[in-house]
Design a protein around this motif. Structure first.
Motif, PDB file in Angstrom:
ATOM      1  N   ASP A 121      -2.225 -18.694   7.168  1.00 53.50           N
ATOM      2  CA  ASP A 121      -2.972 -17.452   7.304  1.00 53.50           C
ATOM      3  C   ASP A 121      -3.465 -17.332   8.747  1.00 53.50           C
ATOM      4  O   ASP A 121      -4.215 -18.187   9.234  1.00 53.50           O
ATOM      5  CB  ASP A 121      -4.154 -17.486   6.326  1.00 53.50           C
ATOM      6  N   ASN A 147      -7.212 -17.197   9.190  1.00 55.54           N
ATOM      7  CA  ASN A 147      -7.746 -18.532   8.920  1.00 55.54           C
ATOM      8  C   ASN A 147      -7.545 -19.437  10.132  1.00 55.54           C
ATOM      9  O   ASN A 147      -8.440 -20.173  10.542  1.00 55.54           O
ATOM     10  CB  ASN A 147      -7.021 -19.114   7.690  1.00 55.54           C
ATOM     11  N   ALA A 173     -15.333 -23.638   4.711  1.00 57.51           N
ATOM     12  CA  ALA A 173     -14.116 -24.374   5.100  1.00 57.51           C
ATOM     13  C   ALA A 173     -12.837 -23.661   4.655  1.00 57.51           C
ATOM     14  O   ALA A 173     -11.830 -23.680   5.370  1.00 57.51           O
ATOM     15  CB  ALA A 173     -14.148 -25.784   4.520  1.00 57.51           C
ATOM     16  N   SER A 174     -12.895 -22.999   3.510  1.00 60.06           N
ATOM     17  CA  SER A 174     -11.689 -22.322   2.975  1.00 60.06           C
ATOM     18  C   SER A 174     -11.251 -21.156   3.854  1.00 60.06           C
ATOM     19  O   SER A 174     -10.090 -20.743   3.822  1.00 60.06           O
ATOM     20  CB  SER A 174     -11.954 -21.826   1.560  1.00 60.06           C
ATOM     21  N   HIS A 175     -12.169 -20.633   4.679  1.00 58.51           N
ATOM     22  CA  HIS A 175     -11.853 -19.488   5.538  1.00 58.51           C
ATOM     23  C   HIS A 175     -11.272 -19.885   6.896  1.00 58.51           C
ATOM     24  O   HIS A 175     -10.768 -19.027   7.626  1.00 58.51           O
ATOM     25  CB  HIS A 175     -13.114 -18.643   5.776  1.00 58.51           C
ATOM     26  N   CYS A 176     -11.386 -21.171   7.254  1.00 54.50           N
ATOM     27  CA  CYS A 176     -10.916 -21.580   8.584  1.00 54.50           C
ATOM     28  C   CYS A 176     -10.239 -22.955   8.598  1.00 54.50           C
ATOM     29  O   CYS A 176     -10.031 -23.536   9.653  1.00 54.50           O
ATOM     30  CB  CYS A 176     -12.066 -21.547   9.586  1.00 54.50           C
ATOM     31  N   GLY A 177      -9.893 -23.434   7.416  1.00 57.15           N
ATOM     32  CA  GLY A 177      -9.299 -24.774   7.288  1.00 57.15           C
ATOM     33  C   GLY A 177      -7.982 -24.947   8.028  1.00 57.15           C
ATOM     34  O   GLY A 177      -7.714 -26.008   8.603  1.00 57.15           O
ATOM     35  N   ASP A 178      -7.146 -23.892   8.043  1.00 55.13           N
ATOM     36  CA  ASP A 178      -5.839 -23.975   8.714  1.00 55.13           C
ATOM     37  C   ASP A 178      -6.001 -24.215  10.213  1.00 55.13           C
ATOM     38  O   ASP A 178      -5.292 -25.023  10.808  1.00 55.13           O
ATOM     39  CB  ASP A 178      -5.026 -22.689   8.486  1.00 55.13           C
ATOM     40  N   HIS A 234     -13.872 -32.886   9.338  1.00 54.62           N
ATOM     41  CA  HIS A 234     -13.193 -33.434   8.157  1.00 54.62           C
ATOM     42  C   HIS A 234     -13.726 -34.803   7.738  1.00 54.62           C
ATOM     43  O   HIS A 234     -13.178 -35.429   6.839  1.00 54.62           O
ATOM     44  CB  HIS A 234     -11.687 -33.555   8.433  1.00 54.62           C
TER      45      HIS A 234
END
Length: 345
Positions: free
Chosen positions: A5, A8, A59-64, A305
């Motif tokens: 994404d 992301n 974290a789910s919005h910028c993990g990539d 992480h």
């Protein structure tokens, strides 16, 4: 990159980039320089603080993007690190520096692996990461070794934390030892003490902080000795990769496949190119600034992480291993320096 994404990715890079810039700014303050805390070490500390507080909520919005910084940007950071080194620097310190660095690196890493895995019963990855950090160039060596091992973030963070703790001690200890050495003997000549300093202190920033208290000439020798040690990172990674392929490590033993760390080989090529002095100083400065940003972003991502609970679970054994290696670098490194001088005289 199609499965990632883009939003992301951008948000993750913006987050790690912000931490990196803040760390660089903080690292340039007088207090941080006095303590030898580089931007890299500050970035992982800030990353860990955020990673164990507010980061999990978004974290789910910028993990990539965070993952991209931790893997891809790290490799590019190691490659650009080559612009910090020239082959001429190696020639300046000569055979003495190369011999001492090679012996310190080899014996320190072998000791780390044997003591870590056999005596302390630590896992292979933790022993290798702490060994690499102590034997070569601190956090940068730990980060460069991680892609070959595919180690867990918590194990990488444990290894980096050992560099922070014992490397910080050297900043205050080595100048005192230098003046004591000058007063009682000297056991090591001033030039040899510079070689010893560069060959045994963990981080580049820590070498700068410790050696500048000893005088400009010794600081220059210490930095060149340190950079020769940093350059040995590339052959170390290649040999480590080949050794792991032949070992029983499940990540690497598949059909005897050898993982050649391409970024380590390009790192050497970049250092060779830098030795030709084809680029202006202003361009080199820009590249070094970019390198610091990329490595700081990778450290920030690693910190994000890392969970403190995982570091706590690692227990005292990693610190005990790092402490033993610290003592070996101090006493064994001094012995190796004296031995090298006798051999070459």
């Amino acid at each position: 990159m199609s499965h990632i994404d883009k939003k992301n990715l951008i948000l993750g890079l913006a987050l790690t980039g912000s931490i990196a810039i803040a760390s660089i700014a903080l690292g340039e303050t007088h207090l941080m320089q006095q303590w030898g805390f580089s931007a890299l070490l500050l970035a992982i500390v800030i990353g860990i603080v955020l990673g164990n507080s507010i980061f999990p909520r978004f974290a789910s919005h910028c993990g990539d993007g965070v993952q991209f910084a931790k893997s891809d940007l790290l490799r590019w950071g190691i490659i650009l690190y080559g612009f910090r080194i020239t082959f001429q620097q190696i020639a300046d310190v000569g055979v003495m520096g190369i011999l001492v660095d090679a012996l310190v690196l080899t014996t320190t890493f072998m000791l780390a692996y044997i003591v870590g895995t056999r005596w302390l019963q630590l896992d292979q990855h933790t022993s290798i990461l702490i060994g690499a950090g102590s034997a070569i160039c601190g956090a940068a060596a730990v980060l460069a070794t991680e892609p070959i091992l595919k180690a867990q973030s918590s194990k990488v963070a444990v290894a980096v934390s050992t560099v922070v703790i014992f490397g910080t001690i050297t900043i205050f200890l080595y100048p005192s030892l230098f003046y004591l050495n000058q007063k009682i003997g000297p056991i090591l000549s001033a030039n040899d003490f510079g070689v010893f300093t560069g060959a045994t202190i963990h981080e580049v920033a820590q070498v700068v902080a410790a050696s500048k208290e000893m005088g400009d000439d010794i600081a220059a020798t210490a930095m060149i000795s340190k950079m020769i040690r940093v350059m040995m990172l590339a052959p170390f990674l290649v040999i480590l990769s080949m050794w792991l392929a032949k070992s029983h490590d499940t990540h690497h033993a598949q059909r005897g496949k050898i993982t050649i760390p391409w970024f380590a080989l390009i790192f050497i090529l970049v250092a060779g190119f830098n030795s030709l002095h084809l680029l202006s100083n202003s361009i080199i400065e820009i590249l070094l600034t970019l390198d610091t940003i990329l490595l700081a972003m990778a450290m920030a991502a690693l910190g994000l992480h890392t969970h403190v609970s995982a570091i706590r679970q690692a227990g005292l054994k990693p610190m005990l291993l790092a402490g033993l290696l610290f003592l070996y670098l101090l006493f064994g490194g001094a012995f190796i320096t004296m031995l090298a001088r006798i051999i070459l005289s």
